[in-house]
Design an enzyme around this catalytic site. Structure first.
Site, PDB file in Angstrom:
ATOM      1  N   ARG A  87     -18.417  17.537  54.507  1.00 35.51           N
ATOM      2  CA  ARG A  87     -19.245  18.066  55.605  1.00 35.51           C
ATOM      3  C   ARG A  87     -20.725  18.056  55.235  1.00 35.51           C
ATOM      4  O   ARG A  87     -21.587  17.804  56.073  1.00 35.51           O
ATOM      5  CB  ARG A  87     -18.813  19.481  55.993  1.00 35.51           C
ATOM      6  CG  ARG A  87     -17.488  19.539  56.682  1.00 35.51           C
ATOM      7  CD  ARG A  87     -17.543  18.848  58.055  1.00 35.51           C
ATOM      8  NE  ARG A  87     -16.228  18.862  58.648  1.00 35.51           N
ATOM      9  CZ  ARG A  87     -15.615  17.794  59.132  1.00 35.51           C
ATOM     10  NH1 ARG A  87     -16.199  16.626  59.119  1.00 35.51           N
ATOM     11  NH2 ARG A  87     -14.421  17.895  59.663  1.00 35.51           N
ATOM     12  N   GLU A  90     -21.794  14.662  55.732  1.00 37.66           N
ATOM     13  CA  GLU A  90     -21.879  14.429  57.163  1.00 37.66           C
ATOM     14  C   GLU A  90     -23.193  14.997  57.726  1.00 37.66           C
ATOM     15  O   GLU A  90     -23.860  14.354  58.539  1.00 37.66           O
ATOM     16  CB  GLU A  90     -20.687  15.072  57.869  1.00 37.66           C
ATOM     17  CG  GLU A  90     -20.680  14.845  59.368  1.00 37.66           C
ATOM     18  CD  GLU A  90     -19.490  15.516  60.032  1.00 37.66           C
ATOM     19  OE1 GLU A  90     -19.016  14.946  61.027  1.00 37.66           O
ATOM     20  OE2 GLU A  90     -19.055  16.602  59.587  1.00 37.66           O
ATOM     21  N   SER A 113     -39.230  18.107  46.740  1.00 35.25           N
ATOM     22  CA  SER A 113     -38.802  18.035  45.351  1.00 35.25           C
ATOM     23  C   SER A 113     -37.400  18.602  45.179  1.00 35.25           C
ATOM     24  O   SER A 113     -37.042  19.610  45.780  1.00 35.25           O
ATOM     25  CB  SER A 113     -39.771  18.827  44.458  1.00 35.25           C
ATOM     26  OG  SER A 113     -39.297  18.861  43.135  1.00 35.25           O
TER      27      SER A 113
END
Length: 146
Positions: A87, A90, A113
């Site tokens: 996930r 995703e 960063s």
């Protein structure tokens, strides 16, 4: 001892003593996300923290040195199978370009960063189902022109 050996020893000690990552981090006086990452071998631990961790978990000889070693930050490039990790992939797949556009619109041409960086994971109770709150805080690094 190497980082993999130490990670296995840490996980065994954590399970044996029924500890949480938060409890371990509290013992070290550090953030739970960072401590977990270092225990899993993805960050090098400062000497004092490594010593405290070794003492707290009674880790084997050589663990402190391995915890302090600079990591090689590499991971398999395949799509992960673990649903939670997938996930996150995703989210970056769907919103990565959006985040890039919004960050660069607000800050200019550069990056966030991952070195001067912190991350927290919190739980937000909600009657419709508890919510996971992930806060990432990274220094903006502008690209230079020369």
């Amino acid at each position: 001892m190497n980082k993999v050996d130490v990670t296995e020893a840490i996980i065994l000690a954590k399970k044996t003593r029924d500890l949480t990552w938060e409890a371990i981090a509290t013992e070290l006086g550090m953030g739970d996300v960072w401590v977990t990452s270092a225990c899993l071998g993805m960050n090098s631990m400062p000497e004092e923290a490594a010593g405290k961790l070794c003492e707290f978990l009674d880790l084997p000889e050589g663990s402190k040195a391995a915890l302090m070693e600079y990591p090689t930050k590499a991971w398999i490039k395949d799509v992960p199978q673990d649903p939670l990790v997938y996930r996150l992939y995703e989210i970056v797949g769907v919103y990565g370009d959006t985040l890039k556009e919004v960050i660069q619109e607000k800050f200019g041409d550069g990056i966030m960063s991952a070195i001067d960086f912190s991350m927290d994971v919190d739980k937000e109770e909600n009657p419709k189902g508890d919510r996971v709150v992930i806060t990432m805080n990274g220094k903006f690094l502008p690209y230079k022109a020369w």
